[in-house]
Design a protein around this motif. Structure first.
Motif, PDB file in Angstrom:
ATOM      1  N   TYR A  93      50.171  47.302  19.869  1.00  0.00           N
ATOM      2  CA  TYR A  93      49.587  45.125  19.569  1.00  0.00           C
ATOM      3  C   TYR A  93      50.312  44.784  18.447  1.00  0.00           C
ATOM      4  O   TYR A  93      50.914  43.397  18.167  1.00  0.00           O
TER       5      TYR A  93
ATOM      6  N   TYR B 224      45.640  35.056  22.864  1.00  0.00           N
ATOM      7  CA  TYR B 224      45.584  35.944  24.250  1.00  0.00           C
ATOM      8  C   TYR B 224      44.522  36.531  23.936  1.00  0.00           C
ATOM      9  O   TYR B 224      43.976  36.897  24.561  1.00  0.00           O
TER      10      TYR B 224
ATOM     11  N   ARG C 209      41.417  33.002  44.753  1.00  0.00           N
ATOM     12  CA  ARG C 209      39.946  34.183  45.690  1.00  0.00           C
ATOM     13  C   ARG C 209      39.079  33.729  45.654  1.00  0.00           C
ATOM     14  O   ARG C 209      38.498  34.460  46.312  1.00  0.00           O
TER      15      ARG C 209
ATOM     16  N   LYS D 112      49.241  46.734  52.650  1.00  0.00           N
ATOM     17  CA  LYS D 112      48.033  45.890  52.889  1.00  0.00           C
ATOM     18  C   LYS D 112      47.673  44.664  53.669  1.00  0.00           C
ATOM     19  O   LYS D 112      47.124  44.339  54.749  1.00  0.00           O
ATOM     20  N   TYR D 113      49.448  44.021  53.629  1.00  0.00           N
ATOM     21  CA  TYR D 113      49.392  43.016  53.991  1.00  0.00           C
ATOM     22  C   TYR D 113      50.344  42.901  55.394  1.00  0.00           C
ATOM     23  O   TYR D 113      50.447  41.777  55.778  1.00  0.00           O
TER      24      TYR D 113
ATOM     25  N   ASP E 128      53.545  35.962  30.434  1.00  0.00           N
ATOM     26  CA  ASP E 128      53.497  36.918  29.562  1.00  0.00           C
ATOM     27  C   ASP E 128      54.845  37.500  28.951  1.00  0.00           C
ATOM     28  O   ASP E 128      54.681  37.475  27.657  1.00  0.00           O
TER      29      ASP E 128
ATOM     30  N   ARG F 240      42.469  37.751  54.254  1.00  0.00           N
ATOM     31  CA  ARG F 240      42.645  36.839  53.476  1.00  0.00           C
ATOM     32  C   ARG F 240      44.600  36.144  53.230  1.00  0.00           C
ATOM     33  O   ARG F 240      44.769  36.453  53.813  1.00  0.00           O
TER      34      ARG F 240
ATOM     35  N   ARG G 171      54.996  47.659  36.455  1.00  0.00           N
ATOM     36  CA  ARG G 171      53.521  47.368  37.368  1.00  0.00           C
ATOM     37  C   ARG G 171      54.054  46.183  38.702  1.00  0.00           C
ATOM     38  O   ARG G 171      53.260  46.275  39.776  1.00  0.00           O
TER      39      ARG G 171
ATOM     40  N   TYR H 128      53.298  36.881  34.819  1.00  0.00           N
ATOM     41  CA  TYR H 128      53.987  38.005  34.112  1.00  0.00           C
ATOM     42  C   TYR H 128      55.256  37.406  34.225  1.00  0.00           C
ATOM     43  O   TYR H 128      55.557  38.205  32.811  1.00  0.00           O
TER      44      TYR H 128
ATOM     45  N   ASP I  75      52.637  47.261  42.435  1.00  0.00           N
ATOM     46  CA  ASP I  75      52.106  46.196  43.472  1.00  0.00           C
ATOM     47  C   ASP I  75      52.599  45.896  44.371  1.00  0.00           C
ATOM     48  O   ASP I  75      51.504  45.360  45.415  1.00  0.00           O
TER      49      ASP I  75
HETATM   50  N1  NDP Z   1      49.460  42.603  27.842  1.00  0.00           N
HETATM   51  C1  NDP Z   1      49.411  43.556  28.890  1.00  0.00           C
HETATM   52  O1  NDP Z   1      49.061  44.513  28.105  1.00  0.00           O
HETATM   53  C2  NDP Z   1      49.330  43.802  29.978  1.00  0.00           C
HETATM   54  C3  NDP Z   1      49.145  42.296  30.348  1.00  0.00           C
HETATM   55  N2  NDP Z   1      49.062  42.192  31.832  1.00  0.00           N
HETATM   56  C4  NDP Z   1      48.362  41.246  32.457  1.00  0.00           C
HETATM   57  O2  NDP Z   1      47.605  41.222  33.084  1.00  0.00           O
HETATM   58  C5  NDP Z   1      47.449  39.903  33.849  1.00  0.00           C
HETATM   59  C6  NDP Z   1      47.242  40.456  35.623  1.00  0.00           C
HETATM   60  O3  NDP Z   1      47.921  41.064  36.084  1.00  0.00           O
HETATM   61  P1  NDP Z   1      48.097  42.561  36.899  1.00  0.00           P
HETATM   62  O4  NDP Z   1      46.810  42.467  37.578  1.00  0.00           O
HETATM   63  O5  NDP Z   1      48.657  43.253  37.240  1.00  0.00           O
HETATM   64  O6  NDP Z   1      48.084  41.087  38.707  1.00  0.00           O
HETATM   65  P2  NDP Z   1      48.431  39.936  38.991  1.00  0.00           P
HETATM   66  O7  NDP Z   1      47.053  39.684  38.807  1.00  0.00           O
HETATM   67  O8  NDP Z   1      49.094  39.588  39.508  1.00  0.00           O
HETATM   68  O9  NDP Z   1      47.668  40.526  40.354  1.00  0.00           O
HETATM   69  C7  NDP Z   1      48.453  41.331  41.930  1.00  0.00           C
HETATM   70  C8  NDP Z   1      47.285  41.134  43.442  1.00  0.00           C
HETATM   71  O10 NDP Z   1      47.307  39.167  43.028  1.00  0.00           O
HETATM   72  C9  NDP Z   1      48.030  38.810  44.586  1.00  0.00           C
HETATM   73  N3  NDP Z   1      48.479  38.118  45.058  1.00  0.00           N
HETATM   74  C10 NDP Z   1      49.833  38.874  45.165  1.00  0.00           C
HETATM   75  N4  NDP Z   1      50.283  37.816  45.203  1.00  0.00           N
HETATM   76  C11 NDP Z   1      49.280  36.761  45.628  1.00  0.00           C
HETATM   77  C12 NDP Z   1      49.878  35.212  46.731  1.00  0.00           C
HETATM   78  N5  NDP Z   1      50.913  34.887  46.266  1.00  0.00           N
HETATM   79  N6  NDP Z   1      48.353  34.450  46.562  1.00  0.00           N
HETATM   80  C13 NDP Z   1      47.539  35.210  46.454  1.00  0.00           C
HETATM   81  N7  NDP Z   1      47.141  36.441  45.723  1.00  0.00           N
HETATM   82  C14 NDP Z   1      48.447  37.232  45.120  1.00  0.00           C
HETATM   83  C15 NDP Z   1      47.437  40.304  45.424  1.00  0.00           C
HETATM   84  O11 NDP Z   1      45.893  41.143  45.442  1.00  0.00           O
HETATM   85  P3  NDP Z   1      45.126  40.467  46.640  1.00  0.00           P
HETATM   86  O12 NDP Z   1      45.968  39.666  47.402  1.00  0.00           O
HETATM   87  O13 NDP Z   1      44.098  41.380  46.899  1.00  0.00           O
HETATM   88  O14 NDP Z   1      43.784  39.296  45.394  1.00  0.00           O
HETATM   89  C16 NDP Z   1      48.290  41.163  44.431  1.00  0.00           C
HETATM   90  O15 NDP Z   1      47.021  42.922  44.852  1.00  0.00           O
HETATM   91  C17 NDP Z   1      48.801  39.157  34.236  1.00  0.00           C
HETATM   92  O16 NDP Z   1      48.894  37.950  33.874  1.00  0.00           O
HETATM   93  C18 NDP Z   1      49.698  40.543  33.250  1.00  0.00           C
HETATM   94  O17 NDP Z   1      50.381  39.621  32.601  1.00  0.00           O
HETATM   95  C19 NDP Z   1      49.343  43.136  32.853  1.00  0.00           C
HETATM   96  C20 NDP Z   1      49.316  45.104  32.218  1.00  0.00           C
HETATM   97  C21 NDP Z   1      49.367  44.690  30.295  1.00  0.00           C
END
Ligand code: NDP
Ligand SMILES: CC(C)CCC[C@@H](C)[C@H]1CC=C2C3=C(CC[C@@]21C)[C@@]1(C)CC[C@H](O)C(C)(C)[C@@H]1CC3
Length: 418
Positions: free
Chosen positions: A271, A233, A315, A397-398, A354, A335, A386, A351, A390
């Protein structure tokens, strides 16, 4: 001094009261877990075996060790990088640049630790020092957040985060005022998010594995599994380091106590809970069950990596052949949103992956204690919260396009369940 910005942003985490409660509750929970993991009954919900006095928590050596660790990771961050990536566009239309050398830092740290151990560095003494180390890390996170708060007073309004600038001292201190606090090109949030805590976590795991080998002749299969899964990880996070630039923490959240404490103290010391538990409560595990747990971790990783890579590729370049055929919907911002592939299955497939991995990390600890499942429970709560944050940001935003996405992809994290 910059005037408070974003005062109309809705307050999160229960506002100032919630922030104050979390600032107390998070360190208390971390110390509770550290104490309970080494106690006989290892009861998550029971009282701690005893309350440690200051003489057990405070050690100048632990503080020195934490500061040396931060210094080492900072030096590795400053080494020449194989690539420099650009972040998302900021309010003032500029883009920040970030070194991509996290995996290199992990490998160099492993080499240095290997050299140290062969030269007699007593790594197995680390588990005995977890309490004072966690205390020192908490102290550092607190002082660091204070400095970040003061630094933000001098920052221009365009550098402030959308939340975290309510004008309430406690709330803003917790959430963080400045979006990307930097000194020259050294980005504190990006550095802390991926380096000292994540690499520290696998180092603590390794120390626990070595101590188990010293105690019982060899590490148990359960300990190997937990170490292997979590190393995968962390290695993955650093290998795909650039992907962190599109996470909520980097794009949206300020850098305050929540992330400073989360990155520097919470991640390495909570962790590593499963490995801590296993050192004091060895669990028998046969190969058939171990293989099944490996399969669960592999499925989780496949979904997590597939979903995160698909979104990042899309992206970065929507015409990339790997994503060009996926169905999308347009939004008023220009976008587009993916509605097929991983992101057509649920709205947060990353998620889901994860969470499946989180379960696989606890299963080697057996099913008779709740304590090793703490990470899975906390992580479920964190991701549900979270996802909600989001969702609100994306709706704003959208607008209509997000409603259409929700209609086409009705489930948030678990298909047909949630
Ligand atoms: N181990 C840990 O403690 C933790 C791990 N994580 C992990 O971190 C990773 C990132 O998480 P996080 O930043 O919360 O969220 P994401 O990586 O899921 O990002 C969310 C963003 O993705 C974009 N998005 C959402 N839906 C779509 C779609 N259908 N098509 C294209 N873009 C989309 C949007 O932003 P935009 O449109 O602006 O690009 C949205 O704000 C995850 O894998 C999570 O499991 C998170 C927290 C804690
Ligand atoms: C304890 C508090 C309530 C909250 C603290 C949250 C932090 C511990 C997490 C917030 C987002 C994180 C991410 C990762 C680690 C935990 C924190 C800092 C991450 C670096 C783990 C590895 C992943 O591959 C990732 C996608 C790079 C993660 C990004 C978010």
């Amino acid at each position: 001094m910059a005037p408070p910005q974003g005062s109309r942003a809705p307050l999160e985490f229960g506002g100032p009261l919630g922030a104050a409660a979390l600032m107390l509750l998070l360190p208390v929970t971390m110390f509770h877990l550290l104490l309970v993991a080494r106690s006989g009954p290892a009861r998550l919900l029971g009282p701690p075996p005893y309350l440690p006095g200051l003489e057990e928590l405070w050690s100048p050596w632990a503080l020195l060790l934490c500061l040396t660790w931060l210094g080492l990771q900072a030096a590795l961050y400053l080494l020449p990088a194989r690539k420099v990536a650009e972040g998302q566009e900021l309010k003032d239309k500029s883009r920040l640049r970030y070194p991509i050398n996290g995996f290199q830092a992990l490998v160099l740290t492993a080499l240095l630790v290997g050299l140290g151990v062969s030269a007699g560095l007593p790594l197995s003494a680390l588990p005995e020092m977890l309490l004072p180390l966690a205390f020192a890390a908490t102290l550092i996170a607190f002082i660091f957040s204070l400095l970040l708060y003061l630094k933000a007073l001098l920052a221009p309004a365009s550098a402030l985060a959308p939340g975290g600038n309510s004008g309430n001292l406690i709330y803003d201190f917790f959430l963080g005022r400045e979006l990307n606090p930097r000194i020259c090109s050294f980005d504190f949030k990006y550095f802390c998010e991926l380096r000292p805590g994540l690499i520290g976590w696998v180092l603590i795991n390794l120390a626990l594995l070595i101590q188990e080998a010293e105690l019982r002749g060899s590490p148990s299969l359960a300990m190997w599994l937990v170490n292997g899964f979590q190393l995968l990880y962390v290695g993955d996070a650093l290998w795909y380091e650039e992907a962190v630039l599109t996470t909520m923490d980097i794009i949206h959240d300020g850098f305050g106590f929540m992330l400073a404490f989360g990155d520097l103290a919470w991640v390495p010391f909570t962790y590593s809970l499963q490995a801590q538990f296993l050192l004091y409560h060895p669990q028998p595990l046969g190969w058939p069950l171990a293989s099944f747990i490996c399969l669960i971790n592999a499925v989780g990783y496949y979904i997590f990596r597939g979903a995160n890579s698909q979104k990042n590729t899309f992206r970065k370049n929507p015409s990339d052949p790997r994503v060009a055929d996926l169905e999308t919907i347009s939004t008023a911002t220009g976008r587009r949103l993916l509605v097929s592939g991983w992101w057509g299955m649920v709205r947060h497939p990353n998620y889901l992956g994860d969470l499946i991995m989180a379960l696989a990390w606890s299963l080697p600890c057996g099913v008779f204690h709740l304590l090793p499942y703490f990470y899975f429970l906390y992580f479920t709560a964190l991701l549900v919260h979270r996802e909600d944050r989001d969702e609100r940001q994306c709706r704003q935003k959208y607008g209509l396009a997000w409603h259409e996405y929700c209609r086409r992809v009705p489930y948030r994290i678990v298909p047909y369940v949630y």
